[in-house]
Scaffold this motif. Structure first.
Motif, PDB file in Angstrom:
ATOM      1  N   VAL A  99      35.903   4.771  34.057  1.00 34.92           N
ATOM      2  CA  VAL A  99      34.334   5.533  34.449  1.00 34.92           C
ATOM      3  C   VAL A  99      33.787   5.154  34.588  1.00 34.92           C
ATOM      4  CG1 VAL A  99      32.943   6.567  33.136  1.00 34.92           C
ATOM      5  CG2 VAL A  99      35.001   6.952  32.553  1.00 34.92           C
ATOM      6  N   ASP A 133      29.980   4.791  34.905  1.00 34.77           N
ATOM      7  CA  ASP A 133      28.591   5.651  33.633  1.00 34.77           C
ATOM      8  C   ASP A 133      27.545   4.865  34.226  1.00 34.77           C
ATOM      9  OD1 ASP A 133      30.054   7.803  33.657  1.00 34.77           O
ATOM     10  OD2 ASP A 133      30.263   7.763  31.317  1.00 34.77           O
ATOM     11  N   LYS A 139      36.683   7.438  37.778  1.00 37.90           N
ATOM     12  CA  LYS A 139      35.548   8.398  37.809  1.00 37.90           C
ATOM     13  C   LYS A 139      34.028   8.215  38.150  1.00 37.90           C
ATOM     14  CE  LYS A 139      34.965  10.390  33.459  1.00 37.90           C
ATOM     15  NZ  LYS A 139      32.807  10.951  33.384  1.00 37.90           N
ATOM     16  N   ASP A 198      33.839  14.026  38.549  1.00 34.15           N
ATOM     17  CA  ASP A 198      33.908  15.012  37.217  1.00 34.15           C
ATOM     18  C   ASP A 198      32.805  14.987  37.690  1.00 34.15           C
ATOM     19  OD1 ASP A 198      34.277  15.377  34.664  1.00 34.15           O
ATOM     20  OD2 ASP A 198      33.979  14.044  34.273  1.00 34.15           O
ATOM     21  N   LYS A 227      32.493  18.872  36.923  1.00 37.25           N
ATOM     22  CA  LYS A 227      33.312  20.124  35.648  1.00 37.25           C
ATOM     23  C   LYS A 227      32.321  21.068  36.244  1.00 37.25           C
ATOM     24  CE  LYS A 227      33.285  17.568  31.357  1.00 37.25           C
ATOM     25  NZ  LYS A 227      32.533  15.652  31.785  1.00 37.25           N
ATOM     26  N   THR A 249      35.383  18.222  24.068  1.00 35.91           N
ATOM     27  CA  THR A 249      36.100  17.336  23.359  1.00 35.91           C
ATOM     28  C   THR A 249      34.700  17.499  22.472  1.00 35.91           C
ATOM     29  OG1 THR A 249      35.482  15.406  24.015  1.00 35.91           O
ATOM     30  CG2 THR A 249      38.016  16.886  23.944  1.00 35.91           C
ATOM     31  N   VAL A 252      41.968  18.202  31.837  1.00 34.50           N
ATOM     32  CA  VAL A 252      41.101  17.250  31.101  1.00 34.50           C
ATOM     33  C   VAL A 252      41.508  18.041  29.745  1.00 34.50           C
ATOM     34  CG1 VAL A 252      39.113  15.773  30.472  1.00 34.50           C
ATOM     35  CG2 VAL A 252      39.507  17.381  32.650  1.00 34.50           C
ATOM     36  N   PRO A 274      40.175  12.049  28.511  1.00 39.62           N
ATOM     37  CA  PRO A 274      38.716  10.708  28.067  1.00 39.62           C
ATOM     38  C   PRO A 274      39.129  10.501  26.199  1.00 39.62           C
ATOM     39  CG  PRO A 274      37.688  12.508  28.322  1.00 39.62           C
ATOM     40  CD  PRO A 274      39.629  12.852  28.587  1.00 39.62           C
ATOM     41  N   ARG A 296      40.845   4.916  22.911  1.00 40.72           N
ATOM     42  CA  ARG A 296      39.810   2.960  22.339  1.00 40.72           C
ATOM     43  C   ARG A 296      40.988   2.516  22.562  1.00 40.72           C
ATOM     44  NH1 ARG A 296      36.354   4.909  25.279  1.00 40.72           N
ATOM     45  NH2 ARG A 296      34.360   5.370  24.184  1.00 40.72           N
ATOM     46  N   GLN A 323      32.458   8.532  20.428  1.00 36.62           N
ATOM     47  CA  GLN A 323      33.940   9.390  20.632  1.00 36.62           C
ATOM     48  C   GLN A 323      34.421   9.504  19.748  1.00 36.62           C
ATOM     49  OE1 GLN A 323      34.982  11.091  23.107  1.00 36.62           O
ATOM     50  NE2 GLN A 323      33.966   9.788  25.063  1.00 36.62           N
ATOM     51  N   VAL A 337      41.599   8.172  30.539  1.00 37.04           N
ATOM     52  CA  VAL A 337      40.281   8.208  31.009  1.00 37.04           C
ATOM     53  C   VAL A 337      39.058   6.762  30.042  1.00 37.04           C
ATOM     54  CG1 VAL A 337      38.039   8.953  31.851  1.00 37.04           C
ATOM     55  CG2 VAL A 337      39.519  10.495  32.110  1.00 37.04           C
ATOM     56  N   VAL A 338      39.105   5.787  30.422  1.00 38.13           N
ATOM     57  CA  VAL A 338      37.969   4.795  29.879  1.00 38.13           C
ATOM     58  C   VAL A 338      36.747   4.638  30.101  1.00 38.13           C
ATOM     59  CG1 VAL A 338      38.227   2.592  28.627  1.00 38.13           C
ATOM     60  CG2 VAL A 338      40.581   4.227  29.008  1.00 38.13           C
ATOM     61  N   GLY A 339      35.871   4.239  29.419  1.00 38.29           N
ATOM     62  CA  GLY A 339      34.453   4.176  30.108  1.00 38.29           C
ATOM     63  C   GLY A 339      34.371   2.829  29.084  1.00 38.29           C
ATOM     64  N   ARG A 340      33.478   2.709  28.355  1.00 41.70           N
ATOM     65  CA  ARG A 340      32.529   1.839  27.616  1.00 41.70           C
ATOM     66  C   ARG A 340      33.240   0.397  27.631  1.00 41.70           C
ATOM     67  NH1 ARG A 340      29.517   6.062  24.083  1.00 41.70           N
ATOM     68  NH2 ARG A 340      31.310   7.290  25.041  1.00 41.70           N
ATOM     69  N   PRO A 341      34.470   0.988  26.620  1.00 38.52           N
ATOM     70  CA  PRO A 341      35.808  -0.519  26.656  1.00 38.52           C
ATOM     71  C   PRO A 341      35.892  -0.950  27.737  1.00 38.52           C
ATOM     72  CG  PRO A 341      36.159   1.801  25.604  1.00 38.52           C
ATOM     73  CD  PRO A 341      35.535   2.123  26.306  1.00 38.52           C
TER      74      PRO A 341
HETATM   75  O1  C5P Z   1      33.324   4.918  27.549  1.00 44.48           O
HETATM   76  P1  C5P Z   1      34.152   6.369  26.914  1.00 44.48           P
HETATM   77  O2  C5P Z   1      35.264   5.814  27.394  1.00 44.48           O
HETATM   78  O3  C5P Z   1      33.913   7.105  25.801  1.00 44.48           O
HETATM   79  O4  C5P Z   1      34.038   7.138  28.058  1.00 44.48           O
HETATM   80  C1  C5P Z   1      34.525   8.846  28.087  1.00 44.48           C
HETATM   81  C2  C5P Z   1      34.479   9.444  29.866  1.00 44.48           C
HETATM   82  O5  C5P Z   1      34.519  10.342  29.728  1.00 44.48           O
HETATM   83  C3  C5P Z   1      32.546   9.446  29.716  1.00 44.48           C
HETATM   84  O6  C5P Z   1      32.272   9.475  31.080  1.00 44.48           O
HETATM   85  C4  C5P Z   1      32.351  11.443  29.596  1.00 44.48           C
HETATM   86  O7  C5P Z   1      31.636  12.447  29.787  1.00 44.48           O
HETATM   87  C5  C5P Z   1      34.385  11.294  29.862  1.00 44.48           C
HETATM   88  N1  C5P Z   1      34.008  12.828  28.939  1.00 44.48           N
HETATM   89  C6  C5P Z   1      34.946  13.037  27.376  1.00 44.48           C
HETATM   90  N2  C5P Z   1      35.494  13.304  26.359  1.00 44.48           N
HETATM   91  C7  C5P Z   1      35.323  14.583  27.459  1.00 44.48           C
HETATM   92  C8  C5P Z   1      35.072  14.700  28.675  1.00 44.48           C
HETATM   93  C9  C5P Z   1      34.567  14.137  29.647  1.00 44.48           C
HETATM   94  O8  C5P Z   1      34.144  11.617  27.147  1.00 44.48           O
HETATM   95  N3  C5P Z   1      35.766  15.986  27.283  1.00 44.48           N
END
Ligand code: C5P
Length: 238
Positions: A10, A12, A34, A61, A63, A125, A161, A183, A186, A195, A213-217
């Motif tokens: 991700v 972000d 993403k 993404d 939506k 979610t 998703v 997403p 973790r 989350q 889908v992995v962001g902050r980790p």
């Molecule tokens: O940082 P993290 O791993 O929580 O990022 C998850 C990504 O997925 C973010 O961009 C968040 O907006 C997106 N997302 C989510 N849950 C959803 C749809 C999108 O966490 N249901």
């Protein structure tokens, strides 16, 4: 597909400088990047061209959720950018989803490119049963996910998703080839952040996710390459 190809990182962030650092470091470590509302509203299509120039795959993404005509026209424009995956809200309805997919496929064919995967958000979610019912639906969040997943499939889209905890349900309802992009993942021992319903990379794949889908980790790790590699390793254990 390899574990690496199933990992979507991700972006972000707001600036090109931050994107550059992440993309340079991670381009050989993950399958796709993403771009969400934050980066897209800040940098627009310039950032898509920038990432594509580096030969990386993009999941946009945004939506989309509007009347069928508007979403179909946007789907055509986005397809022309050469992205690999994008999404709409299934609550926009059958007609909206079907028109969006048709417009995307027609544009890709006119341009001689592969059509991007078009997936739909079922129920965010972040919404629980109470909020879903406050909107006016009679069903629980989980029942709505199953219902909207099926509607998405009937409209001809490529997948949804969803939470990794719902991926198995969608696979059972809509079949193995219908994508589950999840997403809320973790790695073992990682910080959870905001989350709520999470699972590990290994459990997500075992539970039916097609892509995680992995962001902050990854993006907030001291060593982003090490973080991505360790997630891929966990995925390979599935
Ligand atoms: O940082 P993290 O791993 O929580 O990022 C998850 C990504 O997925 C973010 O961009 C968040 O907006 C997106 N997302 C989510 N849950 C959803 C749809 C999108 O966490 N249901």
């Amino acid at each position: 597909m390899t574990a690496k190809e199933r990992l979507i990182a991700v972006l972000d962030v707001d600036t090109k400088e931050e994107v550059k650092i992440l993309v340079d470091a991670l381009k050989n470590e993950v399958g796709m990047f993403k771009i969400g509302l934050q980066l897209y509203t800040s940098m627009g299509n310039e950032i898509i061209r920038y990432i594509k120039d580096r030969e990386c795959k993009i999941f946009l993404d945004l939506k989309l959720h509007d009347i069928p005509n508007t979403v179909a026209k946007s789907a055509r424009v986005l397809t022309g950018l050469g992205i690999d995956m994008f999404n709409v809200h299934s609550q926009g309805g059958y007609e909206m989803m079907k028109k969006a997919k048709e417009a995307s496929v027609a544009e890709a064919s006119a341009l001689g490119i592969d059509a991007p995967k078009l997936i739909a958000v079922t129920i965010l979610t972040s919404l629980g049963d109470e909020e879903v019912q406050a909107i006016g639906y009679q069903k629980t969040a989980k029942e709505m996910v199953a219902h909207l997943g099926k509607l998405t499939e009937r409209a001809g889209l490529d997948g949804v998703v969803c939470s990794p905890l719902e991926a198995g349900l969608i696979r059972d309802k809509c079949g193995e080839n219908f994508l589950r992009v999840t997403p809320g993942v973790r790695p073992l021992g990682g910080a959870v952040g905001d989350q709520k319903r999470i699972t590990t990379p290994k459990a997500a794949l075992e539970g039916g996710s097609s892509y995680i889908v992995v962001g902050r980790p990854i993006t907030e790790a001291e060593d982003v390459v090490k973080a991505a590699r360790s997630i891929v390793k966990e995925m390979e254990e599935a």
